[in-house]
Design an enzyme around this catalytic site. Sequence first.
Site, PDB file in Angstrom:
ATOM      1  N   ARG A 101      -1.747  -3.379   9.796  1.00  0.00           N
ATOM      2  CA  ARG A 101      -2.827  -3.885   8.880  1.00  0.00           C
ATOM      3  C   ARG A 101      -2.077  -5.079   7.947  1.00  0.00           C
ATOM      4  O   ARG A 101      -2.729  -5.327   7.286  1.00  0.00           O
ATOM      5  CB  ARG A 101      -3.381  -2.547   8.371  1.00  0.00           C
ATOM      6  CG  ARG A 101      -4.379  -2.530   7.524  1.00  0.00           C
ATOM      7  CD  ARG A 101      -4.691  -1.427   6.496  1.00  0.00           C
ATOM      8  NE  ARG A 101      -5.118  -0.503   7.518  1.00  0.00           N
ATOM      9  CZ  ARG A 101      -4.713   0.707   8.167  1.00  0.00           C
ATOM     10  NH1 ARG A 101      -4.017   1.281   7.049  1.00  0.00           N
ATOM     11  NH2 ARG A 101      -5.211   1.515   8.739  1.00  0.00           N
ATOM     12  N   ASP A 127     -11.449   9.095   8.149  1.00  0.00           N
ATOM     13  CA  ASP A 127     -12.006  10.654   9.192  1.00  0.00           C
ATOM     14  C   ASP A 127     -13.006  11.982   8.188  1.00  0.00           C
ATOM     15  O   ASP A 127     -12.201  11.550   6.561  1.00  0.00           O
ATOM     16  CB  ASP A 127     -10.722  11.159   9.945  1.00  0.00           C
ATOM     17  CG  ASP A 127      -9.854  11.491   9.786  1.00  0.00           C
ATOM     18  OD1 ASP A 127      -9.933  12.571   8.810  1.00  0.00           O
ATOM     19  OD2 ASP A 127      -9.139  10.380   9.083  1.00  0.00           O
TER      20      ASP A 127
END
Length: 238
Positions: free
Chosen positions: A25, A205
């Site tokens: 990332r 999530d």
Amino acid sequence: MSTPHIHAPEGAFAESILLPGDPLRARFIAETFLEDPVQVNSVRNMFGYTGTYRGTPVSTMGTGMGVPSAAIYVTELIRSYGVRRLVRVGTCGGISTDVKMREAILAVGASTDSLTNRTRYNGWDYAATANFELLRAAAEAAAGLGIKTHVGNLHTSDLFYNSYQNALDVWQRMGILAVEMETAGLYAIAAEERAQALSIVTVSDHLVTGEETSSDERERTFGNMVRIALEAIHSLSG
């Protein structure tokens, strides 16, 4: 110049840095958001880059998962490379039903089950909080960009696979917005080293609804938190 975990020349890192957990990332951030990024670290594949954002020097580097791993990189970046403004940009598991999937949270503080801050703070409970100047700049940046954010407390856990029977009930009762694995440690180290720190995390999530994103989404999406972080850093660097 090098440390046990970073091999980069003096001055390789900017004073301001974005810290995702995932080194891939960090690469994505550098290639997508920074101008003229240069890779400055690859030890243990913990990729680090330095470039500019709207003329402001900015670095980004992975920290790995959890307080112990992040603490190594944060400490070495501050002490050996002069980094003074650190923004974690990572993912989290939503707890509050007010926080939806892919929404960003600006972490005022972070409670924790980790003992690292108690060790650092003489066995007492330490209130791990964000730097207010950086937090305010991020909130103003988000408003300017038209990005909805939530501001509140996280829980930093040492355990990804949590075995606590009533953890979710406790977190919800205490108004915790989300759970992640680095912020409390980052805030304590920054306080001790007189640096500025903030965590901006995106819900990947949700522990209540059961929703989740793919690993590829977690690596390559969630750009809003990066935009907020970069605008906040730019506003404070003028």
